[in-house]
Write a protein that holds these residues in place. Structure first.
Motif, PDB file in Angstrom:
ATOM      1  N   ILE A  21       0.850  -1.192   0.000  1.00 17.93           N
ATOM      2  CA  ILE A  21       0.000   0.000   0.000  1.00 17.93           C
ATOM      3  C   ILE A  21       0.885   1.242   0.000  1.00 17.93           C
ATOM      4  O   ILE A  21       2.047   1.202   0.420  1.00 17.93           O
ATOM      5  CB  ILE A  21      -0.946   0.049   1.224  1.00 17.93           C
ATOM      6  N   VAL A  22       0.309   2.338  -0.513  1.00 19.11           N
ATOM      7  CA  VAL A  22       0.974   3.639  -0.458  1.00 19.11           C
ATOM      8  C   VAL A  22       0.294   4.452   0.632  1.00 19.11           C
ATOM      9  O   VAL A  22      -0.933   4.582   0.634  1.00 19.11           O
ATOM     10  CB  VAL A  22       0.886   4.369  -1.814  1.00 19.11           C
ATOM     11  N   GLN A  23       1.083   4.990   1.548  1.00 20.77           N
ATOM     12  CA  GLN A  23       0.534   5.755   2.673  1.00 20.77           C
ATOM     13  C   GLN A  23       1.047   7.185   2.607  1.00 20.77           C
ATOM     14  O   GLN A  23       2.259   7.418   2.532  1.00 20.77           O
ATOM     15  CB  GLN A  23       0.951   5.094   3.992  1.00 20.77           C
ATOM     16  N   LEU A  24       0.109   8.124   2.621  1.00 18.39           N
ATOM     17  CA  LEU A  24       0.459   9.547   2.555  1.00 18.39           C
ATOM     18  C   LEU A  24       0.212  10.171   3.926  1.00 18.39           C
ATOM     19  O   LEU A  24      -0.922  10.227   4.413  1.00 18.39           O
ATOM     20  CB  LEU A  24      -0.395  10.243   1.487  1.00 18.39           C
ATOM     21  N   SER A  25       1.293  10.628   4.565  1.00 14.68           N
ATOM     22  CA  SER A  25       1.200  11.115   5.950  1.00 14.68           C
ATOM     23  C   SER A  25       0.400  12.404   6.069  1.00 14.68           C
ATOM     24  O   SER A  25      -0.292  12.628   7.052  1.00 14.68           O
ATOM     25  CB  SER A  25       2.606  11.328   6.516  1.00 14.68           C
ATOM     26  N   SER A  26       0.475  13.272   5.065  1.00 14.64           N
ATOM     27  CA  SER A  26      -0.157  14.596   5.171  1.00 14.64           C
ATOM     28  C   SER A  26      -1.666  14.523   5.308  1.00 14.64           C
ATOM     29  O   SER A  26      -2.278  15.415   5.888  1.00 14.64           O
ATOM     30  CB  SER A  26       0.212  15.452   3.962  1.00 14.64           C
ATOM     31  N   ILE A  27      -2.292  13.489   4.767  1.00 13.74           N
ATOM     32  CA  ILE A  27      -3.749  13.353   4.878  1.00 13.74           C
ATOM     33  C   ILE A  27      -4.131  12.038   5.562  1.00 13.74           C
ATOM     34  O   ILE A  27      -5.308  11.677   5.597  1.00 13.74           O
ATOM     35  CB  ILE A  27      -4.425  13.424   3.495  1.00 13.74           C
ATOM     36  N   SER A  28      -3.148  11.343   6.105  1.00  6.55           N
ATOM     37  CA  SER A  28      -3.382  10.075   6.827  1.00  6.55           C
ATOM     38  C   SER A  28      -4.245   9.108   6.017  1.00  6.55           C
ATOM     39  O   SER A  28      -5.243   8.571   6.503  1.00  6.55           O
ATOM     40  CB  SER A  28      -4.057  10.355   8.183  1.00  6.55           C
ATOM     41  N   SER A  29      -3.876   8.926   4.750  1.00  2.00           N
ATOM     42  CA  SER A  29      -4.630   8.030   3.871  1.00  2.00           C
ATOM     43  C   SER A  29      -3.720   6.965   3.298  1.00  2.00           C
ATOM     44  O   SER A  29      -2.507   7.166   3.127  1.00  2.00           O
ATOM     45  CB  SER A  29      -5.290   8.818   2.733  1.00  2.00           C
ATOM     46  N   SER A  30      -4.332   5.814   2.998  1.00  6.17           N
ATOM     47  CA  SER A  30      -3.591   4.710   2.375  1.00  6.17           C
ATOM     48  C   SER A  30      -4.299   4.288   1.101  1.00  6.17           C
ATOM     49  O   SER A  30      -5.531   4.334   1.010  1.00  6.17           O
ATOM     50  CB  SER A  30      -3.503   3.524   3.343  1.00  6.17           C
ATOM     51  N   PHE A  31      -3.512   3.840   0.115  1.00  6.03           N
ATOM     52  CA  PHE A  31      -4.063   3.447  -1.179  1.00  6.03           C
ATOM     53  C   PHE A  31      -3.452   2.098  -1.597  1.00  6.03           C
ATOM     54  O   PHE A  31      -2.235   1.914  -1.493  1.00  6.03           O
ATOM     55  CB  PHE A  31      -3.749   4.501  -2.242  1.00  6.03           C
ATOM     56  N   PRO A  32      -4.268   1.188  -2.090  1.00  7.74           N
ATOM     57  CA  PRO A  32      -3.723  -0.094  -2.574  1.00  7.74           C
ATOM     58  C   PRO A  32      -2.941   0.102  -3.866  1.00  7.74           C
ATOM     59  O   PRO A  32      -3.220   1.019  -4.637  1.00  7.74           O
ATOM     60  CB  PRO A  32      -4.977  -0.947  -2.802  1.00  7.74           C
ATOM     61  N   ASP A  33      -1.968  -0.751  -4.094  1.00 12.21           N
ATOM     62  CA  ASP A  33      -1.178  -0.668  -5.319  1.00 12.21           C
ATOM     63  C   ASP A  33      -0.756  -2.060  -5.749  1.00 12.21           C
ATOM     64  O   ASP A  33      -0.939  -3.039  -5.011  1.00 12.21           O
ATOM     65  CB  ASP A  33       0.062   0.210  -5.104  1.00 12.21           C
ATOM     66  N   THR A  34      -0.209  -2.160  -6.936  1.00 10.93           N
ATOM     67  CA  THR A  34       0.409  -3.409  -7.404  1.00 10.93           C
ATOM     68  C   THR A  34       1.838  -3.113  -7.827  1.00 10.93           C
ATOM     69  O   THR A  34       2.083  -2.173  -8.582  1.00 10.93           O
ATOM     70  CB  THR A  34      -0.355  -4.030  -8.594  1.00 10.93           C
ATOM     71  N   PRO A  35       2.803  -3.888  -7.333  1.00  8.74           N
ATOM     72  CA  PRO A  35       4.206  -3.652  -7.676  1.00  8.74           C
ATOM     73  C   PRO A  35       4.479  -3.944  -9.146  1.00  8.74           C
ATOM     74  O   PRO A  35       3.847  -4.814  -9.752  1.00  8.74           O
ATOM     75  CB  PRO A  35       4.958  -4.647  -6.772  1.00  8.74           C
TER      76      PRO A  35
END
Length: 282
Positions: A21-35
């Motif tokens: 997952i990709v986690q963005l600290s500024s908005i405390s959100s996570s997004f699924p991804d595929t390598p």
């Protein structure tokens, strides 16, 4: 079963699991991804750093903003939009600009996540693919220096590959066993069918008559009930030990095939020929 096996194998190879997952600290959100399949893998680890927006956004040419490689503890991550050139070209341009990881987001809404393909030679950075919604959200909140973003590996990708291969192997063995059981069952059914057919010796004991003979006591029809073809004068017929209002005979070849290939009854009255023959012998 064969269709089910093919569908399952295709599903395993064409559908990518969510490995990170990709986690963005500024908005405390996570997004699924595929390598990506052609870049370095995290294999259970985490990479964090400042999130930058690529310039140009599609990264199809050398990036205008180059960053210093701060190592694993201070990696720089670049956000790239899909389209206009191959994934490999985008990732190579990101690596040349000094980034340790690249996030490519879809340029179309409502598309499934995919695994990016390319030539791995000379590539050492990590790359993932995210949805259009995730990419646009990250683009709006990317801050460059101070805008921390993390790519977190949920499972060891090597272990996952071994798991998938093991699952496919077990599934193939199960399908093979099911096929063997099905074949054995079919063979048993054939054997049972053969054992319930009338014995050749019993069929040979059936009385014969000649169609058109003047010495016939009982009347006989003009058509064989089995093949539905009219009798010809002088043709040899066989008679089953049944009692009908109108006496019925059959072509010898027709009744032989009828009784020796599984049927045990008269095609007209459905009475069991074997029982009739046994009673007549007694």
């Amino acid at each position: 079963m064969n269709k089910f096996l093919i569908f399952t194998l295709l599903l395993c190879f064409l559908t990518d699991p969510i490995l990170s997952i990709v986690q963005l600290s500024s908005i405390s959100s996570s997004f699924p991804d595929t390598p990506a399949r052609f870049t370095k893998g995290l294999n259970g680890s985490v990479i964090c750093g400042d999130l930058w927006v690529a310039e140009p956004l599609d990264a199809c040419s050398p990036l205008l903003d180059e960053v210093e490689d701060g190592g694993d503890e201070s990696a720089n991550i670049v956000l790239i939009m899909r389209g206009n050139c191959a994934f490999e070209e985008k990732i190579r341009n990101a690596q040349e600009a000094g980034f340790r990881a690249a996030i490519v987001y879809d340029d179309q809404l409502d598309h499934n996540l995919i695994s990016m393909m390319g030539n791995p030679e000379g590539l050492w950075i990590y790359a993932v693919f995210v949805s259009n919604t995730a990419g646009e959200t990250m683009r709006e909140n990317a801050r460059g220096v101070g805008g921390e973003c993390c790519i977190i590996s949920l499972v060891d990708e090597t272990a996952w590959t071994v798991l998938v291969i093991s699952f496919i192997s077990v599934l193939a063995v199960i399908c093979l066993l099911v096929s063997i059981c099905f074949t054995v069952n079919q063979w048993r059914n054939c054997q049972e069918t053969r054992t319930t057919a009338v014995d050749d010796k019993v069929v040979d004991m059936l009385p014969r008559i000649t169609f058109g003979a003047v010495n016939l006591i009982d009347p006989i029809g003009e058509t064989c009930i089995i093949c539905l073809e009219d009798y010809k004068h002088g043709e040899s017929l066989k008679v089953l030990p049944c009692r009908h209002v109108v006496f019925t005979g059959f072509h010898s070849s027709c009744v032989n095939s009828w009784l020796t290939k599984g049927a045990t009854f008269c095609p007209v009255c459905k009475h069991d020929v074997r029982a009739r023959m046994a009673s007549s012998v007694k």
